[in-house]
Design an enzyme around this catalytic site. Structure first.
Site, PDB file in Angstrom:
ATOM      1  N   ARG A 174       0.682  -1.679   0.845  1.00 50.00           N
ATOM      2  CA  ARG A 174      -0.303   0.413   0.073  1.00 50.00           C
ATOM      3  C   ARG A 174       0.343   1.078  -0.465  1.00 50.00           C
ATOM      4  NH1 ARG A 174      -5.747  -0.049   0.613  1.00 50.00           N
ATOM      5  NH2 ARG A 174      -6.945  -1.542  -0.076  1.00 50.00           N
ATOM      6  N   THR A 188      12.081 -17.023  -3.172  1.00 56.58           N
ATOM      7  CA  THR A 188      13.088 -17.452  -1.977  1.00 56.58           C
ATOM      8  C   THR A 188      13.963 -18.471  -2.623  1.00 56.58           C
ATOM      9  OG1 THR A 188      11.625 -18.420  -0.427  1.00 56.58           O
ATOM     10  CG2 THR A 188      10.678 -18.702  -1.913  1.00 56.58           C
ATOM     11  N   HIS A 227      10.696  -6.843  -0.583  1.00 56.22           N
ATOM     12  CA  HIS A 227      10.027  -6.247   1.197  1.00 56.22           C
ATOM     13  C   HIS A 227      10.614  -5.538   1.841  1.00 56.22           C
ATOM     14  CE1 HIS A 227      12.407  -9.990   0.798  1.00 56.22           C
ATOM     15  NE2 HIS A 227      12.015 -10.460  -0.201  1.00 56.22           N
ATOM     16  N   GLU A 239      20.867 -11.991   6.756  1.00 56.92           N
ATOM     17  CA  GLU A 239      20.561 -12.966   5.619  1.00 56.92           C
ATOM     18  C   GLU A 239      20.563 -12.384   3.700  1.00 56.92           C
ATOM     19  OE1 GLU A 239      17.858 -15.657   6.703  1.00 56.92           O
ATOM     20  OE2 GLU A 239      16.175 -14.922   4.877  1.00 56.92           O
ATOM     21  N   HIS A 244      15.983  -9.992   5.403  1.00 55.86           N
ATOM     22  CA  HIS A 244      16.463 -10.552   3.911  1.00 55.86           C
ATOM     23  C   HIS A 244      16.674  -9.591   2.787  1.00 55.86           C
ATOM     24  CE1 HIS A 244      17.640 -13.867   1.501  1.00 55.86           C
ATOM     25  NE2 HIS A 244      17.278 -12.929   0.538  1.00 55.86           N
ATOM     26  N   ARG A 258      16.474  -7.451  -0.033  1.00 52.53           N
ATOM     27  CA  ARG A 258      17.136  -7.586  -1.877  1.00 52.53           C
ATOM     28  C   ARG A 258      17.383  -6.591  -2.647  1.00 52.53           C
ATOM     29  NH1 ARG A 258      13.865 -12.091  -0.802  1.00 52.53           N
ATOM     30  NH2 ARG A 258      15.256 -15.026  -1.548  1.00 52.53           N
ATOM     31  N   HIS A 292      13.289 -22.387   6.191  1.00 53.27           N
ATOM     32  CA  HIS A 292      12.837 -22.697   5.601  1.00 53.27           C
ATOM     33  C   HIS A 292      11.763 -23.506   5.371  1.00 53.27           C
ATOM     34  CE1 HIS A 292      12.482 -21.076   1.412  1.00 53.27           C
ATOM     35  NE2 HIS A 292      12.470 -20.219   1.487  1.00 53.27           N
ATOM     36  N   GLY A 303       9.692 -17.559   9.221  1.00 53.49           N
ATOM     37  CA  GLY A 303       9.083 -16.108   8.562  1.00 53.49           C
ATOM     38  C   GLY A 303       7.244 -16.349   8.252  1.00 53.49           C
ATOM     39  N   HIS A 304       7.785 -16.864   7.288  1.00 54.98           N
ATOM     40  CA  HIS A 304       5.978 -17.838   6.105  1.00 54.98           C
ATOM     41  C   HIS A 304       4.669 -17.608   7.221  1.00 54.98           C
ATOM     42  CE1 HIS A 304       3.589 -17.301   2.237  1.00 54.98           C
ATOM     43  NE2 HIS A 304       3.731 -18.697   2.914  1.00 54.98           N
TER      44      HIS A 304
HETATM   45  N1  PXP Z   1      16.153 -18.906   5.582  1.00 59.05           N
HETATM   46  C1  PXP Z   1      16.655 -18.701   4.800  1.00 59.05           C
HETATM   47  C2  PXP Z   1      18.061 -18.541   4.251  1.00 59.05           C
HETATM   48  C3  PXP Z   1      15.704 -18.051   3.601  1.00 59.05           C
HETATM   49  O1  PXP Z   1      16.554 -17.428   2.622  1.00 59.05           O
HETATM   50  C4  PXP Z   1      14.528 -17.917   4.696  1.00 59.05           C
HETATM   51  C5  PXP Z   1      13.285 -17.109   3.638  1.00 59.05           C
HETATM   52  O2  PXP Z   1      13.219 -15.893   3.702  1.00 59.05           O
HETATM   53  C6  PXP Z   1      14.054 -18.532   5.913  1.00 59.05           C
HETATM   54  C7  PXP Z   1      14.992 -18.716   6.553  1.00 59.05           C
HETATM   55  C8  PXP Z   1      12.554 -18.291   6.273  1.00 59.05           C
HETATM   56  O3  PXP Z   1      11.656 -19.298   5.521  1.00 59.05           O
HETATM   57  P1  PXP Z   1      10.535 -18.962   6.058  1.00 59.05           P
HETATM   58  O4  PXP Z   1       9.603 -17.731   4.986  1.00 59.05           O
HETATM   59  O5  PXP Z   1       9.845 -20.293   5.105  1.00 59.05           O
HETATM   60  O6  PXP Z   1      10.305 -19.290   7.447  1.00 59.05           O
END
Ligand code: PXP
Length: 237
Positions: free
Chosen positions: A18, A100, A50, A70, A43, A45, A190, A213-214
């Site tokens: 937004r 990702t 984001h 990261e 992270h 980029r 991840h 994260g997700h």
């Molecule tokens: N670790 C790394 C190196 C990642 O790139 C990510 C995604 O940005 C995560 C952990 C977290 O993954 P998720 O969002 O699936 O929890």
């Protein structure tokens, strides 16, 4: 104790949709800490789709837990890290346009490059972590490159968990034992979730940190952020 580092990229994605400052990424990070998170991960980029560079700087003086940044170690990223000096930098091999991270480093082919980059961070007093698969050679060469830790790429565990969780975790236990024997600290991340995290931790209780994260942000839609963080922490007891 295994630390929970909350990756707040998704919060920034929502804000950017937004153009204003809702939700406030810094406030969410501080609330995550207040609710029990042991660290915050971002992270940034190159396209800033984001987390933006400004977020990275804004968070630095305000966080009271561990700050983990990261990313792919481009010249720009290295410069940012050396200026911000987070507690930890996690190197991922993804290209700028990637949705990702979807694989670990080939630490053997990139040994020279990684050694050089890790050395810069080490001299700045920043702990380093290298994102790898469970392949023993990749873990061994991360140690050779001088990493303090490896972060195991857990997507293959998460996607196989529903079928056979014992088989899914087995290669991760082996890689984790190898990392320990090489003196490496151990992170994982991840696709970890409330469904699969406790079993992962039960099998590798010496994990130093998980970065999530997700799934965590999605769970917060239903449970609220405070309850969600407490539930993730409960998986790590
Ligand atoms: N670790 C790394 C190196 C990642 O790139 C990510 C995604 O940005 C995560 C952990 C977290 O993954 P998720 O969002 O699936 O929890």
């Amino acid at each position: 104790m295994t630390k929970l580092s909350v990756n707040i990229n998704k919060v920034a994605t929502l804000r950017n949709a937004r153009g204003g400052n809702v939700p406030d990424v810094v406030k969410v990070a501080l609330d995550c800490e207040r609710f029990g998170a042991d660290g915050i991960t971002v992270h940034p980029r190159p396209d800033e789709r984001h987390i933006r560079k400004k977020d990275v700087y804004d968070l630095r003086p305000l966080l009271s837990t561990e700050y983990n940044i990261e990313g792919y170690p481009s010249d720009d990223f290295i410069d940012l890290i050396l200026k911000v000096k987070p507690h930890q930098v996690t190197l991922v091999p993804d290209s700028p346009t990637q949705l990702t991270s979807n694989s670990g480093w080939d630490t053997k082919s990139n040994l020279g490059f990684l050694t050089e980059v890790l050395d810069k961070f080490k001299h700045a007093g920043i702990r380093t972590s290298v994102f790898v698969s469970t392949d023993a050679v990749m873990v061994e060469y991360a140690a050779k490159a001088g990493a303090d830790r490896v972060e195991l790429y857990t997507e293959p565990y998460a996607s196989a968990y529903g079928n056979d969780k014992v088989a899914a975790v087995a290669p991760f236990v082996e890689a984790a034992k190898l990392a320990r024997s090489l003196g490496l600290g151990l992170n994982a991340g991840h696709d970890l979730s409330l469904e699969n995290l406790a079993f992962f931790h039960k099998n590798i209780p010496w994990l130093d940190e998980v970065s999530i994260g997700h799934a965590l942000i999605c769970d917060a839609l239903y449970l609220g952020l405070e309850k969600t963080i407490k539930e993730y922490k409960n998986c790590l007891i």
